[in-house]
Each structure stands twice: as C-alpha cells, then as structure tokens.
Design a protein around this motif. Structure first.
Motif: not given
Length: 98
Positions: A33-35, A80-82
């Motif tokens: 997720a983008k969180k 902002d991690s991938s």
C-alpha cells in the motif's frame, strides 16, 4: 502496541520506549500500500548484524495474531517506499526488548 507500550512506560515513569534498529533483509518484501506499514517479520542477530525474514508470516490484516509469535519484530516502511530486495537495509521495531 505503537500507542499503548509508550503510554505504559510513561505511566510507570520510565524513559524506555520502542527500540528502532536497522536490519538487513534476507527475503524480498513486497510493499502492498502507499501508506506507512508495520509488517510482522522474524528478527535474528547473526554475524554481528540484525537480519529479518518473513518465514511463516501471513499477509493480510493486523488481526492475524499468529504473526506475532516467535522472535517477532515489525519492519517499518514509509508511505513513499517501494518493494525491497534481499540485502536492503530496513528500519525495524524491535519487540524482543519490550
């Protein structure tokens, strides 16, 4: 845990808090997720460094309590991690020293 443990320490007038350490991934991690996420992992100390993997950990919700068994810790990934690869360094909330 993120809120209650520091609160208990404060109520007991202790300065101890949650320890965040750096560890190396021995298994790839897929960011879902983008969180900011706190993902259960297995923590070990080998050859002078901390290592984490996800063996036996189920992907799903925070309601999977069996993920907290064993030498459990939480990998912290920022919004902002991938996804991460083997050998990447990560921040880990060390639950072994609570």
């Amino acid at each position: 845990m993120l809120y209650v443990i520091p609160l208990i320490h404060k109520m007991l007038e202790q300065k101890a808090g949650l320890e965040i350490i750096e560890a190396v991934l021995t298994q790839a991690f897929v960011k879902r997720a983008k969180k900011t996420e706190f993902s259960p992992c297995n923590l070990a100390f080998k050859d002078g460094k901390y290592e984490v993997d996800f063996a036996g950990k189920k992907v799903g919700t925070s309601a999977i309590l069996t993920n907290m068994l064993g030498h459990c810790a939480l990998v912290i990934t920022a919004e902002d991690s991938s996804s991460l690869e083997v050998g990447d360094k990560v921040k880990v909330l060390n639950l072994l020293k609570l």
